[in-house]
Write an enzyme that holds these catalytic residues in place. Structure first.
Site, PDB file in Angstrom:
ATOM      1  N   ASP A   5      -6.857  31.222 -26.587  1.00 23.07           N
ATOM      2  CA  ASP A   5      -6.091  31.603 -27.890  1.00 23.07           C
ATOM      3  C   ASP A   5      -7.008  32.168 -28.913  1.00 23.07           C
ATOM      4  O   ASP A   5      -7.970  31.439 -29.272  1.00 23.07           O
ATOM      5  CB  ASP A   5      -5.107  30.536 -28.286  1.00 23.07           C
TER       6      ASP A   5
ATOM      7  N   HIS B   2      -6.091  34.016 -20.759  1.00 22.23           N
ATOM      8  CA  HIS B   2      -6.765  34.126 -22.133  1.00 22.23           C
ATOM      9  C   HIS B   2      -7.042  32.719 -22.745  1.00 22.23           C
ATOM     10  O   HIS B   2      -6.396  31.660 -22.385  1.00 22.23           O
ATOM     11  CB  HIS B   2      -5.760  34.967 -23.207  1.00 22.23           C
TER      12      HIS B   2
ATOM     13  N   ARG C 104       4.450  25.933 -31.064  1.00 25.41           N
ATOM     14  CA  ARG C 104       3.249  25.476 -30.747  1.00 25.41           C
ATOM     15  C   ARG C 104       2.691  25.510 -32.312  1.00 25.41           C
ATOM     16  O   ARG C 104       2.720  26.537 -33.262  1.00 25.41           O
ATOM     17  CB  ARG C 104       2.374  26.811 -30.288  1.00 25.41           C
TER      18      ARG C 104
ATOM     19  N   HIS D  55      -5.506  30.021 -20.212  1.00 25.31           N
ATOM     20  CA  HIS D  55      -4.112  29.695 -19.787  1.00 25.31           C
ATOM     21  C   HIS D  55      -3.572  30.949 -19.529  1.00 25.31           C
ATOM     22  O   HIS D  55      -3.988  31.888 -19.848  1.00 25.31           O
ATOM     23  CB  HIS D  55      -3.411  28.487 -20.634  1.00 25.31           C
TER      24      HIS D  55
END
Length: 282
Positions: A100, A98, A273, A258
């Site tokens: 983000d 995917h 993150r 990723h």
């Protein structure tokens, strides 16, 4: 700063750099930005930095954004905590290829991710060069998808397991976004294959050029989208990173996908993150 390229198509590990110090050094940030555009994902080891430094470094690249489902650190807005433990189930979205938050009208510029705690073995992350994925498509496929657009949904992904009232409220807050199937990178001007696990369907496929009868739309569009999504799984476009405590990764969300490999239960895996606000696609 030492730069070690990790594969022929994506990824580099940077050493002799302290991201805590870099958060106060615009010249180092500018150098890292150039390397990010070249390698698409950068890796750093032994970064024993504070959350404030993590956030300050990421903010050099743009404003930070919270996630509507994953929780953020209360003292550092924009620092999303992705904590896994034997008591919390897999959320089923990290371990799919995917990009983000493509369900946003302005998907993120990129992310800076730090490993706080990880299992002794397992829990790697894979990144994929979606410029290379586009470049290697057959020419007839490139022509077919040149003008296509697709819908991206948080309701159909994160919202799917929610009670209907909560799911509909999530959809109301974040309506489905529409993006070109082939986006243009705003800085490098490269073409990027831009469909992923959040993509539900093409929005302009059902035209006389593509469809003879209504049933053509059902299978042809679905099959083409599935074929395009599968391109992220090609190993030649990938780099795989093994996490250690205080390892960090920074990636360009506009040109990559990723996949967080979930092969580590029942161990803990704690990541933090900082997601950086992006721009509208074109």
């Amino acid at each position: 700063m030492k730069v070690e390229q990790l594969t022929c198509t994506i990824g580099a590990e940077l050493s002799n750099v302290d991201l805590g110090a870099a958060s106060r050094d615009p010249e180092t940030v500018a150098e890292i930005r150039g390397l990010l555009l070249k390698h698409r994902v950068l890796f750093f080891r032994d970064q024993d930095i504070t959350r404030a430094e993590h956030v300050a470094f990421a903010r050099h690249f743009g404003d930070l954004e919270d996630h509507p489902v994953a929780g953020s650190d209360p003292d550092h807005p924009g620092l999303v905590r992705i904590y896994k433990s034997p008591e919390t189930p897999n959320d089923r979205y990290e371990n799919a290829f995917h990009t983000d938050a493509t369900w946003r009208e302005k998907p993120p510029f990129g992310c800076v991710l730090r490993c706080v705690e990880c299992p002794p073995v397992g829990g790697d992350t894979i990144w994929v060069n979606m410029v290379e994925a586009y470049n290697r498509l057959p020419e007839d496929v490139k022509q077919k998808i040149a003008s296509l657009r697709a819908r991206h949904s948080i309701e159909a992904s994160f919202g799917a397991a929610m009670p209907i009232e909560k799911r509909l409220a999530l959809h109301a807050q974040f309506p489905d976004a529409e993006h070109p199937v082939v986006r243009t990178h705003p800085e490098t001007h490269e073409k990027v294959l831009f469909v992923n696990a959040f993509t539900t369907h093409f929005t302009n496929f059902h035209t006389p050029e593509h469809v003879r009868f209504g049933q053509d739309y059902t299978s042809a569009g679905r099959d083409l989208l599935g074929y395009l999504i599968e391109q992220a799984a090609v190993p030649e476009y990938q780099v795989r990173f093994r996490w250690k405590k205080n390892s960090m990764a920074m990636w360009d969300n506009r040109s990559t996908q990723h996949y967080a490999v979930m092969d580590y239960p029942p161990c803990h895996r704690k990541m933090e993150r900082a997601g950086i606000v992006g721009e509208a696609t074109f």
